[in-house]
Design a protein around this motif. Structure first.
Motif, PDB file in Angstrom:
ATOM      1  N   GLU A 113       0.023  -1.840   1.302  1.00 37.00           N
ATOM      2  CA  GLU A 113       1.129  -1.012   0.824  1.00 37.00           C
ATOM      3  C   GLU A 113       1.600  -1.483  -0.547  1.00 37.00           C
ATOM      4  O   GLU A 113       1.859  -0.678  -1.449  1.00 37.00           O
ATOM      5  CB  GLU A 113       2.281  -1.031   1.821  1.00 37.00           C
ATOM      6  CG  GLU A 113       3.459  -0.145   1.412  1.00 37.00           C
ATOM      7  CD  GLU A 113       4.607  -0.206   2.404  1.00 37.00           C
ATOM      8  OE1 GLU A 113       5.253   0.834   2.608  1.00 37.00           O
ATOM      9  OE2 GLU A 113       4.871  -1.297   2.963  1.00 37.00           O
ATOM     10  N   TRP A 114       1.730  -2.787  -0.715  1.00 39.09           N
ATOM     11  CA  TRP A 114       2.129  -3.341  -2.009  1.00 39.09           C
ATOM     12  C   TRP A 114       0.952  -3.396  -2.982  1.00 39.09           C
ATOM     13  O   TRP A 114       1.105  -3.090  -4.170  1.00 39.09           O
ATOM     14  CB  TRP A 114       2.699  -4.749  -1.835  1.00 39.09           C
ATOM     15  CG  TRP A 114       4.131  -4.802  -1.447  1.00 39.09           C
ATOM     16  CD1 TRP A 114       4.646  -5.151  -0.227  1.00 39.09           C
ATOM     17  CD2 TRP A 114       5.260  -4.511  -2.284  1.00 39.09           C
ATOM     18  NE1 TRP A 114       6.021  -5.090  -0.253  1.00 39.09           N
ATOM     19  CE2 TRP A 114       6.423  -4.710  -1.497  1.00 39.09           C
ATOM     20  CE3 TRP A 114       5.405  -4.105  -3.614  1.00 39.09           C
ATOM     21  CZ2 TRP A 114       7.710  -4.509  -2.012  1.00 39.09           C
ATOM     22  CZ3 TRP A 114       6.687  -3.909  -4.119  1.00 39.09           C
ATOM     23  CH2 TRP A 114       7.816  -4.109  -3.320  1.00 39.09           C
ATOM     24  N   ARG A 117      -0.764   0.991  -2.866  1.00 36.07           N
ATOM     25  CA  ARG A 117       0.129   2.135  -3.053  1.00 36.07           C
ATOM     26  C   ARG A 117       1.226   1.853  -4.074  1.00 36.07           C
ATOM     27  O   ARG A 117       1.501   2.686  -4.951  1.00 36.07           O
ATOM     28  CB  ARG A 117       0.730   2.551  -1.717  1.00 36.07           C
ATOM     29  CG  ARG A 117      -0.277   3.206  -0.783  1.00 36.07           C
ATOM     30  CD  ARG A 117       0.292   3.415   0.608  1.00 36.07           C
ATOM     31  NE  ARG A 117       1.533   4.177   0.559  1.00 36.07           N
ATOM     32  CZ  ARG A 117       2.374   4.269   1.589  1.00 36.07           C
ATOM     33  NH1 ARG A 117       2.120   3.626   2.719  1.00 36.07           N
ATOM     34  NH2 ARG A 117       3.464   4.990   1.486  1.00 36.07           N
ATOM     35  N   ALA A 118       1.876   0.719  -3.977  1.00 38.14           N
ATOM     36  CA  ALA A 118       2.962   0.401  -4.920  1.00 38.14           C
ATOM     37  C   ALA A 118       2.448  -0.221  -6.205  1.00 38.14           C
ATOM     38  O   ALA A 118       3.206  -0.384  -7.161  1.00 38.14           O
ATOM     39  CB  ALA A 118       3.977  -0.525  -4.253  1.00 38.14           C
ATOM     40  N   THR A 284       7.242   4.602  -1.853  1.00 36.09           N
ATOM     41  CA  THR A 284       6.665   3.559  -2.698  1.00 36.09           C
ATOM     42  C   THR A 284       7.153   3.657  -4.139  1.00 36.09           C
ATOM     43  O   THR A 284       6.992   2.706  -4.909  1.00 36.09           O
ATOM     44  CB  THR A 284       5.126   3.605  -2.658  1.00 36.09           C
ATOM     45  OG1 THR A 284       4.681   4.952  -2.806  1.00 36.09           O
ATOM     46  CG2 THR A 284       4.625   3.057  -1.341  1.00 36.09           C
TER      47      THR A 284
END
Length: 300
Positions: A113-114, A117-118, A284
């Protein structure tokens, strides 16, 4: 430790290519049931910490790049082998020592996710190239205590997996593993903890109850797994020795009340902190924009 598996940059970018880099609200997509129909409060502190500039999270080919590797460690605390992603900055060398940030992901996600996506590694590369961020190692743990290298539990929402068993693994296994395998500084002044959503709850629950271990705490959109603020904000003098306490939320985030509760009590108790409210939902875009700002403050 097994041989690290390098994650090609194209995989780091995979989750990002579908969205226009500068449209923060759309980036990665908001969680529909966590998006408020109307703003839940005013924007705050955006004069000091505005929407990041265009291109802040886009790969720049003409600068040095860091590297993300997927490694594994044996958790004696949990009795299983565990995955961990680690970012090393451009020009990384074992001949020098680095500060370290531990960055937790949200419920139903993995550390990708980090990373993907982020776009935290891309943002870090750009900030370091511009001289705006201290080169640091960033560890992206798996916040689910049952996750293994063969099954990172993508989509798992079993909340018991994210509580005390993970806290023990983090303190007793992850930090010692990073300190044994990477050239990191090991004092509290050079160790930070941060997160998104459930990962922010973890960062607050761990960081604020272990102030001897962390000088830097930054959270984005903390979730209801956050302990009651009165249990966390107990010693104003000790809390005010933190070098950074960053608390942020989007005003279209239906979990707004969680962050607001921490902010309200911190304000009442005279706990120094930075409170930033932008127009994001639980998405995000909130992660990327806040990482852009708080990363520049770390370890200075």
């Amino acid at each position: 430790m097994r041989r690290p598996v390098s994650v090609p940059r194209i995989l780091v970018l995979l989750g990002a290519l579908a969205a226009t880099a500068t449209v923060l609200r759309a980036q990665g997509g908001a969680v529909p049931n966590l998006t408020a129909a109307e703003p839940m409060g005013p924007v705050e502190n955006l004069t000091a910490y505005p929407v990041p500039p265009e291109g802040f999270n886009v790969v720049r080919e003409n600068i040095p790049h860091g590297e993300v590797k997927l490694v594994e460690y044996d958790s004696k605390t949990l009795g299983i082998r565990r995955p961990l992603r680690v970012y090393t900055p451009p020009g990384y060398s074992t001949a020098r020592k680095y500060p370290v940030l531990y960055l937790q992901h949200g419920l139903g996600n993995t550390s990708t996710e980090w990373v993907q996506r982020a776009r935290a590694p891309i943002i870090a590369d750009n900030l370091i190239a511009d001289g705006k961020m201290v080169p640091m190692i960033i560890a992206f743990p798996s916040g689910n205590a049952t996750a293994t290298p063969a099954d990172e539990k993508q989509g798992d929402r079993t909340q018991a997996s994210y509580g005390p068993p993970y806290y023990d693994d983090f303190l007793k296994e992850i930090i010692p593993f990073v300190e044994a395998n990477y050239p990191v500084l090991t004092d509290r002044a050079n160790r930070g903890i941060a997160g998104m959503s459930m990962g922010s709850g973890q960062a607050l629950n761990i960081g604020l109850t272990n102030l001897d271990k962390f000088d830097w705490i930054a959270v984005v959109a903390p979730a209801p797994n956050t302990r009651p603020p009165a249990e966390l904000l107990t010693d104003t003098a000790a809390l005010n020795r933190l070098k950074l306490f960053w608390l942020s939320i989007g005003n279209r985030d239906s979990l707004y009340r969680v962050a607001q509760g921490v902010h309200t009590l911190a304000t009442e108790k005279g706990v120094t902190h930075i409170w930033r409210v932008d127009t994001n939902a639980h998405d995000t875009g909130a992660m990327s924009s806040n990482f852009y700002h708080f990363a520049q403050k770390l370890f200075r």
